[in-house]
Design a protein around this motif. Structure first.
Motif, PDB file in Angstrom:
ATOM      1  N   ARG A 240     -72.485   1.055   7.739  1.00 29.93           N
ATOM      2  CA  ARG A 240     -72.264  -0.386   7.801  1.00 29.93           C
ATOM      3  C   ARG A 240     -72.925  -1.043   6.604  1.00 29.93           C
ATOM      4  O   ARG A 240     -74.097  -0.801   6.312  1.00 29.93           O
ATOM      5  N   MET A 241     -72.157  -1.870   5.920  1.00 31.05           N
ATOM      6  CA  MET A 241     -72.653  -2.535   4.728  1.00 31.05           C
ATOM      7  C   MET A 241     -72.885  -4.011   5.025  1.00 31.05           C
ATOM      8  O   MET A 241     -72.090  -4.649   5.723  1.00 31.05           O
ATOM      9  N   ILE A 242     -74.022  -4.542   4.527  1.00 27.84           N
ATOM     10  CA  ILE A 242     -74.251  -5.987   4.593  1.00 27.84           C
ATOM     11  C   ILE A 242     -74.782  -6.463   3.251  1.00 27.84           C
ATOM     12  O   ILE A 242     -75.282  -5.680   2.440  1.00 27.84           O
ATOM     13  N   THR A 243     -74.640  -7.752   3.011  1.00 29.66           N
ATOM     14  CA  THR A 243     -75.268  -8.368   1.847  1.00 29.66           C
ATOM     15  C   THR A 243     -76.418  -9.249   2.322  1.00 29.66           C
ATOM     16  O   THR A 243     -76.415  -9.768   3.434  1.00 29.66           O
ATOM     17  N   PHE A 244     -77.399  -9.432   1.439  1.00 32.67           N
ATOM     18  CA  PHE A 244     -78.508 -10.348   1.707  1.00 32.67           C
ATOM     19  C   PHE A 244     -78.221 -11.739   1.153  1.00 32.67           C
ATOM     20  O   PHE A 244     -78.989 -12.669   1.380  1.00 32.67           O
ATOM     21  N   SER A 245     -77.120 -11.896   0.420  1.00 34.17           N
ATOM     22  CA  SER A 245     -76.844 -13.156  -0.283  1.00 34.17           C
ATOM     23  C   SER A 245     -76.081 -14.168   0.560  1.00 34.17           C
ATOM     24  O   SER A 245     -75.785 -15.262   0.085  1.00 34.17           O
ATOM     25  N   LYS A 246     -75.792 -13.813   1.798  1.00 36.25           N
ATOM     26  CA  LYS A 246     -75.039 -14.723   2.644  1.00 36.25           C
ATOM     27  C   LYS A 246     -75.940 -15.244   3.772  1.00 36.25           C
ATOM     28  O   LYS A 246     -76.673 -16.209   3.574  1.00 36.25           O
ATOM     29  N   SER A 247     -75.944 -14.615   4.910  1.00 30.76           N
ATOM     30  CA  SER A 247     -76.750 -15.127   6.026  1.00 30.76           C
ATOM     31  C   SER A 247     -78.244 -15.158   5.719  1.00 30.76           C
ATOM     32  O   SER A 247     -78.978 -15.984   6.264  1.00 30.76           O
ATOM     33  N   LEU A 248     -78.722 -14.265   4.853  1.00 34.53           N
ATOM     34  CA  LEU A 248     -80.154 -14.202   4.548  1.00 34.53           C
ATOM     35  C   LEU A 248     -80.529 -14.990   3.293  1.00 34.53           C
ATOM     36  O   LEU A 248     -81.710 -15.046   2.935  1.00 34.53           O
ATOM     37  N   ALA A 249     -79.550 -15.576   2.615  1.00 38.80           N
ATOM     38  CA  ALA A 249     -79.790 -16.534   1.530  1.00 38.80           C
ATOM     39  C   ALA A 249     -80.651 -15.977   0.397  1.00 38.80           C
ATOM     40  O   ALA A 249     -81.431 -16.700  -0.217  1.00 38.80           O
ATOM     41  N   ASN A 250     -80.521 -14.687   0.115  1.00 38.37           N
ATOM     42  CA  ASN A 250     -81.226 -14.100  -1.013  1.00 38.37           C
ATOM     43  C   ASN A 250     -80.227 -13.341  -1.880  1.00 38.37           C
ATOM     44  O   ASN A 250     -79.168 -13.863  -2.169  1.00 38.37           O
ATOM     45  N   VAL A 251     -80.542 -12.148  -2.301  1.00 37.16           N
ATOM     46  CA  VAL A 251     -79.603 -11.348  -3.083  1.00 37.16           C
ATOM     47  C   VAL A 251     -79.872  -9.885  -2.788  1.00 37.16           C
ATOM     48  O   VAL A 251     -80.984  -9.500  -2.430  1.00 37.16           O
ATOM     49  N   GLY A 252     -78.826  -9.061  -2.915  1.00 36.11           N
ATOM     50  CA  GLY A 252     -78.947  -7.638  -2.626  1.00 36.11           C
ATOM     51  C   GLY A 252     -78.077  -7.241  -1.457  1.00 36.11           C
ATOM     52  O   GLY A 252     -77.313  -8.048  -0.923  1.00 36.11           O
TER      53      GLY A 252
END
Length: 399
Positions: A240-252
């Motif tokens: 499962r892939m997630i980004t940190f730049s959306k719901s977590l408002a950062n990057v990565g």
């Protein structure tokens, strides 16, 4: 500056709609914002309502996250100046990988410096020329590029067409290594992958599943773990892939998976081996955002209230929202030229919304693309709806 004649001719003769927008003064990309982005933001010398931001839970301006960033910068400096396998790993990087694994209930997780790199790394490392990759036609470009780099045999099925998916799996049953790749929520259309059926087919034909949960992580499913959780197939999804730049408002981003696969990716993915690690400050901010995600449930509730308010308002006005069932709300326009003009006029009216057009979508199947966030107020949503009514009538999308 020296440029070859052939390359100059290619660039000069390019005629796709975005280049035409440059020539006609309707180019609407890369506006330069002058403030943080919340429900509204400063663009030039005026405020605009932000209808395109992946700041789903409204955390981009959170004071606790900003403080975590500052404290980590004081302790670790601006960056590690190295890749993860050498000097680029801090205690914080280890903590974030463990946090991701604990959140998704997997043995391990691999974090990378961008969400885009996360898909590319996982796919290019795990798949090879003896692997069959079966991919939805609307999958994100990071998935497309990961498949290209892997050298895998690729088959594409029509969007969410389960009959076509089964046909492909049946015709290619001789492959020992098979991976089905889909998005939980599709970033251009806002609809969900039918993961229950995909899971059944994966078991029937012996295929692994990779789900990109970038636009579903944090607010879909009881615990926010995405469409895999919502549809009850978490235990059967390999990666499962997630980004940190959306719901977590950062990057990565991260890949949550079993321990052996995580180790394999770390030692076979060029995007991990040869890429500078995330700055420790960003990692600290992401860890704090995880805390808020898990403790401030009101953000998820507000996101869905805002999404329903906006989508209902647009449908009531007569716009085609393309059967979206998520905070990604496309507004179908069709003409690429009209799309750019509408985007520009909405911006002049105080509403920022991104345009999706060729080559991101098929030519003359363009749409405006809203991503609703918890940061929006009722007044900001209602203001945007009034402006949409005005501009939509002008271009005869509604009557």
């Amino acid at each position: 500056m020296m440029i070859s004649a052939g390359l100059k001719e290619k660039i000069d003769n390019e005629t796709f709609p975005i280049m035409e927008g440059k020539r006609t003064g309707n180019y609407v990309f890369e506006p330069s914002f002058a403030s943080a982005q919340s429900g509204s933001a400063k663009l030039g010398d005026h405020q605009v309502v932000m209808l395109t931001s992946n700041n789903y839970l409204g955390l981009a301006t959170n004071e606790e996250i900003k403080q975590a960033l500052k404290q980590a910068t004081d302790l670790y400096g601006s960056g590690t100046c190295g890749a993860r396998l050498h000097n680029g790993t801090t205690i914080l990087h280890r903590q974030l990988e463990q946090r991701c694994a604990d959140y998704f209930g997997t043995e391990d997780a691999v974090i990378l410096s961008a969400g885009y790199l996360t898909n590319v790394a996982a796919i290019s490392a795990v798949a090879d020329r003896d692997t069959l990759v079966v991919t939805d036609q609307l999958n994100h470009m990071s998935i497309v590029d990961g498949i290209k780099l892997s050298g895998a045999q690729v088959r594409i099925f029509r969007h969410n067409d389960m009959q076509k998916l089964e046909y492909i799996l049946e015709k290619n049953a001789s492959f020992n290594k098979k991976i089905i790749i889909v998005e939980g929520v599709y970033s251009m259309d806002g609809d969900l992958a039918p993961l229950r059926t995909i899971n059944e087919l994966s078991k029937k034909y012996g295929a692994s599943i990779l789900v990109d949960e970038a636009h579903s992580f944090g607010f879909i499913g009881k615990k926010g773990r995405g469409v895999s959780e919502l549809l009850g197939v978490e235990q059967d999804v390999h990666m499962r892939m997630i980004t940190f730049s959306k719901s977590l408002a950062n990057v990565g981003g991260c890949i949550a998976t079993d321990r052996k696969t995580a180790t394999y990716i770390k030692h076979y993915a060029n995007q991990y081996i040869f890429n500078a690690s995330l700055p420790p400050a960003i990692v600290a901010g992401t860890l704090k955002a995880f805390d808020l995600l898990e403790t401030e449930q009101w953000r998820v509730e507000k996101l869905w209230r805002n999404t329903i308010r906006f989508r209902k308002g647009m449908i009531h006005l007569g716009f085609d929202t393309m059967n979206s069932s998520s905070p990604v709300v496309p507004i179908y326009v069709g003409s690429d030229e009209i799309n750019m003009k509408m985007t520009k006029e909405l911006l002049a009216e105080g509403v920022y919304i991104a345009t999706a057009m060729y080559p991101a979508v098929p030519m003359n199947e363009s749409r405006l693309r809203a991503t609703i966030t918890a940061a929006l107020t009722d007044d900001e949503i209602d203001f945007a709806l009034k402006k949409f009514e005005k501009v939509g009538k002008k271009y005869e999308l509604i009557h």
